[in-house]
Design a protein around this motif. Structure first.
Motif, mmCIF file in Angstrom:
data_model
loop_
_atom_site.group_PDB
_atom_site.id
_atom_site.type_symbol
_atom_site.label_atom_id
_atom_site.label_comp_id
_atom_site.label_asym_id
_atom_site.label_seq_id
_atom_site.Cartn_x
_atom_site.Cartn_y
_atom_site.Cartn_z
ATOM 1 N N GLU A 206 3.680 -32.008 -37.085
ATOM 2 C CA GLU A 206 4.834 -32.920 -37.075
ATOM 3 C C GLU A 206 5.446 -33.049 -38.471
ATOM 4 O O GLU A 206 6.661 -33.092 -38.635
ATOM 5 N N GLY A 207 4.602 -33.085 -39.497
ATOM 6 C CA GLY A 207 5.099 -33.265 -40.867
ATOM 7 C C GLY A 207 5.427 -31.945 -41.556
ATOM 8 O O GLY A 207 5.776 -31.929 -42.739
ATOM 9 N N GLY A 208 5.337 -30.832 -40.857
ATOM 10 C CA GLY A 208 5.660 -29.515 -41.428
ATOM 11 C C GLY A 208 4.519 -28.949 -42.264
ATOM 12 O O GLY A 208 3.543 -29.628 -42.586
ATOM 13 N N PHE A 209 4.632 -27.649 -42.597
ATOM 14 C CA PHE A 209 3.672 -27.019 -43.509
ATOM 15 C C PHE A 209 4.013 -27.427 -44.941
ATOM 16 O O PHE A 209 5.183 -27.599 -45.278
ATOM 17 N N ALA A 210 2.986 -27.524 -45.780
ATOM 18 C CA ALA A 210 3.235 -27.649 -47.218
ATOM 19 C C ALA A 210 3.698 -26.276 -47.711
ATOM 20 O O ALA A 210 3.298 -25.256 -47.130
ATOM 21 N N VAL B 220 10.068 -17.276 -40.342
ATOM 22 C CA VAL B 220 11.243 -17.070 -39.489
ATOM 23 C C VAL B 220 11.908 -18.404 -39.152
ATOM 24 O O VAL B 220 11.262 -19.451 -39.097
ATOM 25 N N PHE B 221 13.207 -18.303 -38.908
ATOM 26 C CA PHE B 221 14.063 -19.457 -38.674
ATOM 27 C C PHE B 221 14.347 -19.555 -37.172
ATOM 28 O O PHE B 221 14.641 -18.542 -36.531
ATOM 29 N N LEU B 222 14.266 -20.746 -36.622
ATOM 30 C CA LEU B 222 14.454 -20.927 -35.174
ATOM 31 C C LEU B 222 15.733 -21.706 -34.855
ATOM 32 O O LEU B 222 15.795 -22.395 -33.842
ATOM 33 N N GLY B 223 16.688 -21.624 -35.742
ATOM 34 C CA GLY B 223 17.959 -22.293 -35.453
ATOM 35 C C GLY B 223 18.181 -23.507 -36.327
ATOM 36 O O GLY B 223 17.307 -23.925 -37.086
ATOM 37 N N ARG B 224 19.353 -24.111 -36.182
ATOM 38 C CA ARG B 224 19.831 -25.137 -37.127
ATOM 39 C C ARG B 224 19.240 -26.515 -36.897
ATOM 40 O O ARG B 224 19.432 -27.406 -37.706
ATOM 41 N N ARG B 225 18.598 -26.694 -35.764
ATOM 42 C CA ARG B 225 18.045 -28.011 -35.454
ATOM 43 C C ARG B 225 16.561 -28.081 -35.803
ATOM 44 O O ARG B 225 15.868 -27.061 -35.779
ATOM 45 N N ILE B 226 16.095 -29.288 -36.104
ATOM 46 C CA ILE B 226 14.658 -29.468 -36.374
ATOM 47 C C ILE B 226 13.967 -29.667 -35.034
ATOM 48 O O ILE B 226 14.216 -30.654 -34.334
ATOM 49 N N LEU B 227 13.140 -28.717 -34.676
ATOM 50 C CA LEU B 227 12.450 -28.780 -33.383
ATOM 51 C C LEU B 227 11.145 -29.550 -33.530
ATOM 52 O O LEU B 227 10.503 -29.480 -34.587
ATOM 53 N N ARG B 228 10.746 -30.239 -32.467
ATOM 54 C CA ARG B 228 9.395 -30.806 -32.471
ATOM 55 C C ARG B 228 8.430 -29.639 -32.576
ATOM 56 O O ARG B 228 8.737 -28.520 -32.126
ATOM 57 N N ALA B 229 7.247 -29.912 -33.142
ATOM 58 C CA ALA B 229 6.299 -28.818 -33.361
ATOM 59 C C ALA B 229 5.995 -28.080 -32.060
ATOM 60 O O ALA B 229 5.939 -26.843 -32.030
ATOM 61 N N GLU B 230 5.834 -28.825 -30.963
ATOM 62 C CA GLU B 230 5.487 -28.153 -29.701
ATOM 63 C C GLU B 230 6.674 -27.339 -29.177
ATOM 64 O O GLU B 230 6.502 -26.248 -28.641
ATOM 65 N N ALA C 283 6.880 -20.024 -38.185
ATOM 66 C CA ALA C 283 8.112 -20.805 -38.028
ATOM 67 C C ALA C 283 8.252 -21.712 -39.234
ATOM 68 O O ALA C 283 7.350 -22.497 -39.535
ATOM 69 N N HIS C 284 9.408 -21.585 -39.913
ATOM 70 C CA HIS C 284 9.577 -22.366 -41.139
ATOM 71 C C HIS C 284 11.052 -22.726 -41.308
ATOM 72 O O HIS C 284 11.927 -21.851 -41.241
ATOM 73 N N LEU C 285 11.293 -24.000 -41.527
ATOM 74 C CA LEU C 285 12.676 -24.463 -41.607
ATOM 75 C C LEU C 285 13.454 -23.822 -42.754
ATOM 76 O O LEU C 285 14.654 -23.626 -42.656
ATOM 77 N N ALA D 117 2.456 -18.584 -36.186
ATOM 78 C CA ALA D 117 1.973 -19.879 -36.690
ATOM 79 C C ALA D 117 3.113 -20.892 -36.677
ATOM 80 O O ALA D 117 4.261 -20.551 -36.976
ATOM 81 N N VAL D 118 2.759 -22.126 -36.321
ATOM 82 C CA VAL D 118 3.747 -23.216 -36.264
ATOM 83 C C VAL D 118 3.128 -24.460 -36.893
ATOM 84 O O VAL D 118 1.944 -24.762 -36.665
ATOM 85 N N GLY D 119 3.936 -25.181 -37.657
ATOM 86 C CA GLY D 119 3.434 -26.330 -38.420
ATOM 87 C C GLY D 119 3.260 -27.589 -37.585
ATOM 88 O O GLY D 119 3.661 -27.643 -36.421
HETATM 89 N N1 SAM Z 1 9.943 -32.352 -41.717
HETATM 90 C C1 SAM Z 1 9.227 -31.185 -41.308
HETATM 91 C C2 SAM Z 1 9.547 -29.996 -42.236
HETATM 92 O O1 SAM Z 1 10.461 -30.143 -43.051
HETATM 93 O O2 SAM Z 1 8.918 -28.952 -42.147
HETATM 94 C C3 SAM Z 1 9.598 -30.867 -39.870
HETATM 95 C C4 SAM Z 1 8.487 -30.181 -39.178
HETATM 96 S S1 SAM Z 1 8.868 -29.640 -37.546
HETATM 97 C C5 SAM Z 1 8.942 -31.132 -36.676
HETATM 98 C C6 SAM Z 1 7.337 -28.953 -37.055
HETATM 99 C C7 SAM Z 1 7.229 -27.459 -37.205
HETATM 100 O O3 SAM Z 1 8.081 -26.816 -36.283
HETATM 101 C C8 SAM Z 1 7.623 -26.875 -38.549
HETATM 102 O O4 SAM Z 1 6.549 -26.910 -39.464
HETATM 103 C C9 SAM Z 1 7.994 -25.456 -38.198
HETATM 104 O O5 SAM Z 1 6.846 -24.651 -38.101
HETATM 105 C C10 SAM Z 1 8.603 -25.621 -36.821
HETATM 106 N N2 SAM Z 1 10.069 -25.734 -36.779
HETATM 107 C C11 SAM Z 1 10.786 -26.772 -36.282
HETATM 108 N N3 SAM Z 1 12.102 -26.500 -36.312
HETATM 109 C C12 SAM Z 1 12.229 -25.253 -36.831
HETATM 110 C C13 SAM Z 1 13.337 -24.402 -37.099
HETATM 111 N N4 SAM Z 1 14.577 -24.775 -36.857
HETATM 112 N N5 SAM Z 1 13.093 -23.173 -37.639
HETATM 113 C C14 SAM Z 1 11.835 -22.783 -37.910
HETATM 114 N N6 SAM Z 1 10.734 -23.547 -37.669
HETATM 115 C C15 SAM Z 1 10.927 -24.765 -37.135
#
Ligand code: SAM
Length: 228
Positions: free
Chosen positions: A183-187, A202-212, A158-160, A179-181
């Motif tokens: 709170e601060g995301g993957f480097a 892969v993309f999980l939609g337009r919103r930033i989801l909490r890691a869980e 999962a990657h934004l 694999a999922v990153g």
């Molecule tokens: N600021 C961080 C970043 O830019 O990556 C946000 C991290 S997010 C809170 C935690 C993890 O959830 C991310 O590393 C990613 O694996 C996954 N995630 C959250 N929203 C996502 C999305 N819309 N698409 C894909 N992955 C997402």
């Protein structure tokens, strides 16, 4: 006694003490009461023959319901703060994961997990397997550094910044690793390393989801969303 499923490794005819106490103290079991026992790959209708504790039972009839996805599904969630992994382990078990192994990543705040916490997560997996009718309890393993993730045949991370959707690449004939990153995301270089190991971002939609939430959404798309 109301319907109950008890975890009994090996279906030996003797319930573990924790399960025995639940049967006796919460469900007020009596000799002759019927309940379900299960372990890694068997399930059976059982009858209480001795209260103990431990409760002793005899098997009346074996059953083999299909509750598994049909391929191995390994989940690699980054280590998360507080108790957030409990939510991930519970939902991942309900959604069919077969193995859960946390990752130590660059931006994970916790960098390790104690033995007590690991045991708690394993107990949550047992409870969630019972609740969801699964016979197989997923392995919950101690964390590894991200660089130790093995090469996989099919992996999704999962990657934004990703453009690809799960349904465009998912093949449920092959074992799956997710694999999922944290709170601060993957480097970025961590995503690149995972790509070298066979993971597609892969993309999980337009919103930033909490890691869980992201871990649960990704797994749900791969299993529940496919009717598996
Ligand atoms: N600021 C961080 C970043 O830019 O990556 C946000 C991290 S997010 C809170 C935690 C993890 O959830 C991310 O590393 C990613 O694996 C996954 N995630 C959250 N929203 C996502 C999305 N819309 N698409 C894909 N992955 C997402």
């Amino acid at each position: 006694m109301r319907p109950h499923r008890a975890y009994s490794p090996g279906l030996t005819g003797v319930l573990p003490l924790r399960e025995s106490r639940h049967l006796l103290e919460v469900l007020r079991a009596k000799v002759g009461d019927r309940f379900t026992v299960f372990d890694a790959d068997r399930e059976a209708l059982a009858e209480v023959v001795e209260l103990g504790p431990p409760v002793r039972y005899r098997i009346l009839e074996e059953r083999r319901p299909e509750r598994e996805v049909g391929v191995e599904v390994a989940l690699y969630p980054a280590l998360l703060k507080g108790d957030k992994l409990s939510e991930v382990v519970r939902a991942a078990t309900e959604l069919g994961a077969t193995r859960i192994q946390p990752l130590v990543t660059r931006h994970s705040v916790p960098k390790e997990m104690g033995e007590g916490k690991l045991k708690r997560l394993q107990a949550i997996a047992v409870e969630a397997a019972k609740q969801s009718g699964r016979l197989r309890v997923p392995e919950v393993l101690p964390p590894i550094p991200l660089k130790e993730v093995p090469q996989v045949g099919q992996g999704l991370v999962a990657h934004l910044g990703a453009k690809v959707l799960v349904r465009e690449v998912l093949d449920l004939k092959k074992p799956l690793a997710l694999a999922v990153g944290p709170e601060g995301g993957f480097a970025e270089e961590e995503v690149e390393l995972l790509q070298e190991k066979g993971f597609t971002p892969v993309f999980l939609g337009r919103r930033i989801l909490r890691a869980e939430t992201a871990a649960i959404a990704l797994l749900a798309l791969c299993t529940a969303g496919e009717g598996r």
